[in-house]
Design a protein around this motif. Structure first.
Motif, PDB file in Angstrom:
ATOM      1  N   LEU A 135      36.884  48.205  35.038  1.00  0.00           N
ATOM      2  CA  LEU A 135      37.225  46.807  34.759  1.00  0.00           C
ATOM      3  C   LEU A 135      38.142  46.677  33.551  1.00  0.00           C
ATOM      4  CD1 LEU A 135      33.785  45.033  35.356  1.00  0.00           C
ATOM      5  CD2 LEU A 135      35.688  45.330  36.950  1.00  0.00           C
ATOM      6  N   LEU A 136      38.054  47.644  32.635  1.00  0.00           N
ATOM      7  CA  LEU A 136      38.890  47.554  31.441  1.00  0.00           C
ATOM      8  C   LEU A 136      40.372  47.747  31.783  1.00  0.00           C
ATOM      9  CD1 LEU A 136      36.754  49.261  28.664  1.00  0.00           C
ATOM     10  CD2 LEU A 136      36.954  46.854  29.268  1.00  0.00           C
ATOM     11  N   LYS A 137      40.644  48.287  32.959  1.00  0.00           N
ATOM     12  CA  LYS A 137      42.042  48.474  33.364  1.00  0.00           C
ATOM     13  C   LYS A 137      42.561  47.316  34.210  1.00  0.00           C
ATOM     14  CE  LYS A 137      42.395  53.400  32.819  1.00  0.00           C
ATOM     15  NZ  LYS A 137      41.319  54.303  33.282  1.00  0.00           N
ATOM     16  N   LYS A 138      41.688  46.336  34.495  1.00  0.00           N
ATOM     17  CA  LYS A 138      42.092  45.219  35.362  1.00  0.00           C
ATOM     18  C   LYS A 138      42.837  44.161  34.559  1.00  0.00           C
ATOM     19  CE  LYS A 138      39.574  46.336  39.122  1.00  0.00           C
ATOM     20  NZ  LYS A 138      40.355  46.953  40.176  1.00  0.00           N
ATOM     21  N   SER A 139      43.785  43.507  35.229  1.00  0.00           N
ATOM     22  CA  SER A 139      44.508  42.403  34.597  1.00  0.00           C
ATOM     23  C   SER A 139      43.621  41.158  34.625  1.00  0.00           C
ATOM     24  CB  SER A 139      45.787  42.114  35.378  1.00  0.00           C
ATOM     25  OG  SER A 139      45.436  41.642  36.670  1.00  0.00           O
ATOM     26  N   GLU A 140      44.000  40.130  33.873  1.00  0.00           N
ATOM     27  CA  GLU A 140      43.241  38.879  33.848  1.00  0.00           C
ATOM     28  C   GLU A 140      43.184  38.280  35.261  1.00  0.00           C
ATOM     29  OE1 GLU A 140      41.170  37.465  31.971  1.00  0.00           O
ATOM     30  OE2 GLU A 140      41.062  35.536  33.033  1.00  0.00           O
ATOM     31  N   LYS A 141      44.275  38.394  35.997  1.00  0.00           N
ATOM     32  CA  LYS A 141      44.321  37.838  37.348  1.00  0.00           C
ATOM     33  C   LYS A 141      43.326  38.566  38.267  1.00  0.00           C
ATOM     34  CE  LYS A 141      47.761  36.077  40.479  1.00  0.00           C
ATOM     35  NZ  LYS A 141      49.023  36.380  41.118  1.00  0.00           N
ATOM     36  N   GLU A 142      43.280  39.873  38.141  1.00  0.00           N
ATOM     37  CA  GLU A 142      42.319  40.637  38.951  1.00  0.00           C
ATOM     38  C   GLU A 142      40.886  40.304  38.541  1.00  0.00           C
ATOM     39  OE1 GLU A 142      44.508  44.820  40.003  1.00  0.00           O
ATOM     40  OE2 GLU A 142      44.211  44.392  37.878  1.00  0.00           O
ATOM     41  N   MET A 143      40.692  40.100  37.231  1.00  0.00           N
ATOM     42  CA  MET A 143      39.340  39.764  36.750  1.00  0.00           C
ATOM     43  C   MET A 143      38.890  38.404  37.287  1.00  0.00           C
ATOM     44  SD  MET A 143      37.864  42.177  35.205  1.00  0.00           S
ATOM     45  CE  MET A 143      36.352  41.292  34.824  1.00  0.00           C
ATOM     46  N   GLN A 144      39.818  37.488  37.432  1.00  0.00           N
ATOM     47  CA  GLN A 144      39.456  36.161  37.949  1.00  0.00           C
ATOM     48  C   GLN A 144      38.883  36.243  39.357  1.00  0.00           C
ATOM     49  OE1 GLN A 144      42.831  33.581  37.471  1.00  0.00           O
ATOM     50  NE2 GLN A 144      42.584  33.521  35.237  1.00  0.00           N
ATOM     51  N   LYS A 145      39.373  37.223  40.118  1.00  0.00           N
ATOM     52  CA  LYS A 145      38.830  37.407  41.473  1.00  0.00           C
ATOM     53  C   LYS A 145      37.427  38.004  41.427  1.00  0.00           C
ATOM     54  CE  LYS A 145      43.068  38.089  44.011  1.00  0.00           C
ATOM     55  NZ  LYS A 145      43.978  39.231  44.092  1.00  0.00           N
ATOM     56  N   ILE A 146      37.204  38.836  40.426  1.00  0.00           N
ATOM     57  CA  ILE A 146      35.910  39.522  40.326  1.00  0.00           C
ATOM     58  C   ILE A 146      34.833  38.589  39.772  1.00  0.00           C
ATOM     59  CG2 ILE A 146      34.714  41.382  39.091  1.00  0.00           C
ATOM     60  CD1 ILE A 146      37.357  42.997  39.404  1.00  0.00           C
ATOM     61  N   ARG A 147      35.218  37.802  38.741  1.00  0.00           N
ATOM     62  CA  ARG A 147      34.270  36.867  38.134  1.00  0.00           C
ATOM     63  C   ARG A 147      33.852  35.808  39.132  1.00  0.00           C
ATOM     64  NH1 ARG A 147      38.151  35.669  33.833  1.00  0.00           N
ATOM     65  NH2 ARG A 147      38.079  37.518  32.535  1.00  0.00           N
ATOM     66  N   GLY A 148      32.565  35.604  39.223  1.00  0.00           N
ATOM     67  CA  GLY A 148      32.080  34.553  40.118  1.00  0.00           C
ATOM     68  C   GLY A 148      31.988  35.038  41.561  1.00  0.00           C
ATOM     69  N   ASN A 149      32.800  36.010  41.921  1.00  0.00           N
ATOM     70  CA  ASN A 149      32.785  36.506  43.285  1.00  0.00           C
ATOM     71  C   ASN A 149      31.921  37.769  43.377  1.00  0.00           C
ATOM     72  OD1 ASN A 149      33.436  36.521  45.967  1.00  0.00           O
ATOM     73  ND2 ASN A 149      35.298  37.726  45.657  1.00  0.00           N
ATOM     74  N   ASP A 150      32.288  38.808  42.625  1.00  0.00           N
ATOM     75  CA  ASP A 150      31.532  40.073  42.646  1.00  0.00           C
ATOM     76  C   ASP A 150      30.501  40.133  41.529  1.00  0.00           C
ATOM     77  OD1 ASP A 150      32.942  41.202  44.801  1.00  0.00           O
ATOM     78  OD2 ASP A 150      34.624  41.595  43.463  1.00  0.00           O
ATOM     79  N   ILE A 151      30.814  39.471  40.416  1.00  0.00           N
ATOM     80  CA  ILE A 151      29.889  39.459  39.279  1.00  0.00           C
ATOM     81  C   ILE A 151      29.657  38.003  38.878  1.00  0.00           C
ATOM     82  CG2 ILE A 151      29.418  40.299  36.951  1.00  0.00           C
ATOM     83  CD1 ILE A 151      31.529  42.435  37.319  1.00  0.00           C
TER      84      ILE A 151
END
Ligand code: SF4
Ligand code: MG
Length: 334
Positions: free
Chosen positions: A77-93
């Protein structure tokens, strides 16, 4: 079982006017599929920072991820961009906080806060999402969910808000739910109901849970495994039974002695841990617990103990387990 999350050698600092605060220093732990892991420790020990780092919610700067990795389903996750994190937040975590008002939007109807996430992450139509939102509000025990969906968060009681936040966090069936002091602000009865609800939902959805808490009762009730943090490091980790019945670190033992237990004798005093944690602007060279530890030895002052295997995946970072410390270890065991 498969790991859903692996935190490896994580170092996080905050850059302040006074200098670099080394808030998290070499933290390692993992969470398996369907498991509940508790992260415990006093305030300022780095438990919330660690949790928020998984969601990458800490503003950079002043936060700096100095070193390490946070592998979620094998991806760092530390290598993910903010845009990629937005997909993960709320969806996967998903994440639930102590204060629901920090994550609920006060200007948006509660139902809509759920449907938005379903439309955005799951590609549902507005109609499907609405149906699902009502279903979720019902699942978390909110009465008259169709009426409630049309209300704003301030029209809910504290316990109901917490339930609504859980509904939002679970809307997309996250693989991991992070709960930071989820029930601290609630009264005991509602606290018990919310924890019960989280357990039930875990059984239904198979999600893994990380609970950040200073409340050992919550840990005993909810968790499979425990990570005890002190001064930004992991002091000890093991199953709930290992930690509660065979603590191997003086800090863990101190924590357990500082809370009321059922098996306590009448009038047996609680024993708070004297002193304060070290200043993380200038972390000590040796064991971070040195200044407060009643078993401290000369070696502890300048040499940092590392996590050692105690058997059965129970690990502690303490010099008492070194063969040369056997006499102190016997004292500790009493
Ligand atoms: Fe105490 Fe030394 Fe163990 Fe640290 S390493 S907890 S100071 S005995
Ligand atoms: Mg906190």
């Amino acid at each position: 079982m498969e790991n859903i999350l692996e935190v490896r050698d994580l170092h996080i600092s905050f850059h302040t006017y006074a200098g670099e605060v080394k808030a998290v220093r070499g933290v390692n732990f993992e969470v398996k599929k369907g498991e509940t892991v508790g992260i415990v420790g006093e305030s300022g020990c780095g438990k919330s920072v660690t949790a928020q780092s998984i969601m990458k919610l800490l503003p950079q700067p002043p936060t700096q991820y100095k070193q390490g990795s946070i592998l979620f389903s094998g991806q760092d996750l530390l290598k993910k961009s903010e845009k990629e994190m937005q997909k993960i937040r709320g969806n996967d975590i998903g994440m639930i906080f102590q204060d629901p008002m920090t994550s609920l939007n006060p200007t948006m109807k509660t139902g809509r806060q759920i449907t938005e996430s379903l439309i955005k992450h799951q590609g549902m139509s507005a109609g499907e999402a609405h149906k699902q939102a009502i279903e979720l509000l019902k699942m978390v025990g909110i009465p008259q969910p169709d009426k409630r969906a049309n209300q704003y968060p301030h029209e809910f009681s504290g316990g109901m808000r917490q339930r609504a936040m859980i509904a939002i966090a679970l809307a997309c069936r996250p693989k991991l739910l992070i709960a930071d002091e989820p029930t601290t602000a609630l009264d005991v009865t509602i606290q018990a109901q919310i924890l019960e609800l989280m357990k039930e939902l875990q059984e239904k959805t198979g999600t893994s849970i990380i609970i950040i808490t200073h409340d050992l009762g919550v840990v005993a009730d909810m968790c499979d495994r425990v990570v005890v943090m002190y001064a930004g490091e992991v002091a000890e980790t093991g199953t709930v039974d290992q930690i509660f019945y065979q603590p191997q670190h003086p800090y863990t033992k101190g924590l357990l002695k500082s809370v009321p237990r059922l098996d306590m004798k009448r009038n047996e005093p609680l024993a708070p841990i004297i002193g304060t944690p070290p200043d993380l602007l200038h972390p000590p060279a040796g064991c971070p617990f040195f200044a407060r530890c009643e078993y401290a030895m000369e070696v502890c002052r300048n040499h940092k103990p590392v996590l050692e295997e105690m058997g059965g995946n129970h690990q502690a970072a303490c010099w008492l387990h070194h063969p040369l410390a056997s006499n102190r270890k016997e004292e500790f065991a009493q």
